[in-house]
Design an enzyme around this catalytic site. Structure first.
Site, short mmCIF file in Angstrom:
data_model
loop_
_atom_site.label_atom_id
_atom_site.label_comp_id
_atom_site.label_asym_id
_atom_site.label_seq_id
_atom_site.Cartn_x
_atom_site.Cartn_y
_atom_site.Cartn_z
N SER A 243 -9.16 14.51 5.32
CA SER A 243 -8.72 13.80 4.03
C SER A 243 -9.19 12.59 3.69
CB SER A 243 -7.26 13.78 4.01
OG SER A 243 -6.80 13.08 2.93
N TYR B 150 0.95 11.73 7.91
CA TYR B 150 -0.20 12.46 7.66
C TYR B 150 -1.59 11.38 7.76
CZ TYR B 150 -3.07 15.07 3.85
OH TYR B 150 -3.95 15.71 3.47
N LYS C 215 -4.67 12.58 10.35
CA LYS C 215 -5.83 12.57 9.53
C LYS C 215 -6.96 11.71 10.30
CE LYS C 215 -4.94 16.02 6.66
NZ LYS C 215 -5.48 17.27 7.08
#
Ligand code: NAD
Length: 270
Positions: free
Chosen positions: A152, A165, A169
């Site tokens: 991402s 998150y 990532k």
């Protein structure tokens, strides 16, 4: 007289076997579609009802390859291992491994649920470790492997309220670089695709959470949060991500390894 080279009748990925995790929806489905169109046999994976999964299989099978479905739950390390071992058991090899399955949760850190943290780290980071670890020896032995981790823009920069998150990532990027170094001499590449915002169910589902966390409405989330980050002011498409994944799997991708490749309309150029 002009000499013309005979065109190969085979599509570029004919004979290649690909696993794409989380390919019943969104970006994973876009990548699976691009690889299937290029002639690969694909093991799709992900959640969803039986009719929806059957529809995905028959859509991809129309390109001519073999399309199997493996319903492994990748929150469970044993599921991630089984996805790879069962693929090798059925197809005899795995050439392409796309770690794409992922979930999101948006909350200020002081109220961020510990269970959501654990689930996001398990699916978005640890599942990639388990699949790569299981596939790696076979890829090195055959002298060919293409590992693509769908990371991402949040592997490169942070946003508030996405602690798990962003941590997962960033971890995926570290894993990507390490695996690239370990496979470099055996023809096994490992890269991270780093999308900005792509319109998929994952993004749709976080709009309400983001609105709540920031105290703004849906339209303001799209305009002032999501697309505010993206200088080209539009969502990337799953077709654009699929096209990059296909390039990495083809001959042009042979020397690209350990890279973080943003598909973010300029977000991480800021
Ligand atoms: P999506 O929700 O459309 O698809 C997620 C897929 O993962 C689905 O197929 C789902 O069934 C599968 N999945 C969920 N839990 C699973 C589990 N426990 N085991 C196996 N499969 C499971 O999401 P998406 O937007 O297509 O996201 C795909 C990847 O792209 C994720 O890793 C996400 O972090 C990343 N990403 C998305 C965006 C975006 O804007 N959509 C941006 C950057 C990165």
């Amino acid at each position: 007289m002009i000499a013309t080279a005979a065109r190969s009748p085979l599509p570029p990925l004919a004979g290649r076997v690909a696993i794409v995790t989380g390919s019943t929806s969104g970006i994973g489905l876009g990548i699976a579609r691009a690889l299937a169109e290029a002639g690969a046999d694909i093991v799709i994976n992900g959640l969803g009802d039986a009719d929806a999964i059957a529809a995905v299989r028959s859509e991809l099978a129309a390109y001519g390859g073999t399309i199997a479905w493996n319903g492994a739950n990748l929150l469970d390390p044993q599921g991630a291992v089984a996805l790879v071992t069962e693929t090798i058991g059925v197809f005899g090899r795995v050439d392409i491994l796309v770690n794409n399955a992922g979930i999101q949760h948006v909350s200020p850190i002081e109220t961020f649920s510990a269970e959501r943290w654990d689930a996001i780290i398990a699916l978005n980071l640890s599942a990639a470790f388990h699949t790569i670890r299981t596939a790696f020896a076979a890829m090195k032995e055959q002298g060919f492997g293409r590992i693509i981790n769908v990371a991402s823009a949040h592997a490169l920069v942070a946003s508030p309220f996405k602690s798990a998150y962003v941590a997962a990532k960033h971890g995926v990027l570290g894993l990507t670089k390490t695996v690239a170094l370990e496979g470099a001499e055996q023809g096994v590449t490992c890269n991270a695709i780093c999308p900005g915002y792509v319109w998929t169910p994952l993004v749709e589902n976080q709009i309400a959470d983001t609105a709540r966390a920031r105290g703004i409405d849906r339209e303001a989330v799209i305009r002032d949060v999501l697309l505010a980050a993206q200088p080209n002011k539009r969502f990337a498409t799953v077709e654009e991500i699929g096209a990059l994944a296909l390039f990495l799997c083809g001959p042009g991708g042979a020397s690209i390894t350990g890279a973080a490749l943003p598909v973010d309309g300029g977000w991480t150029a800021h």
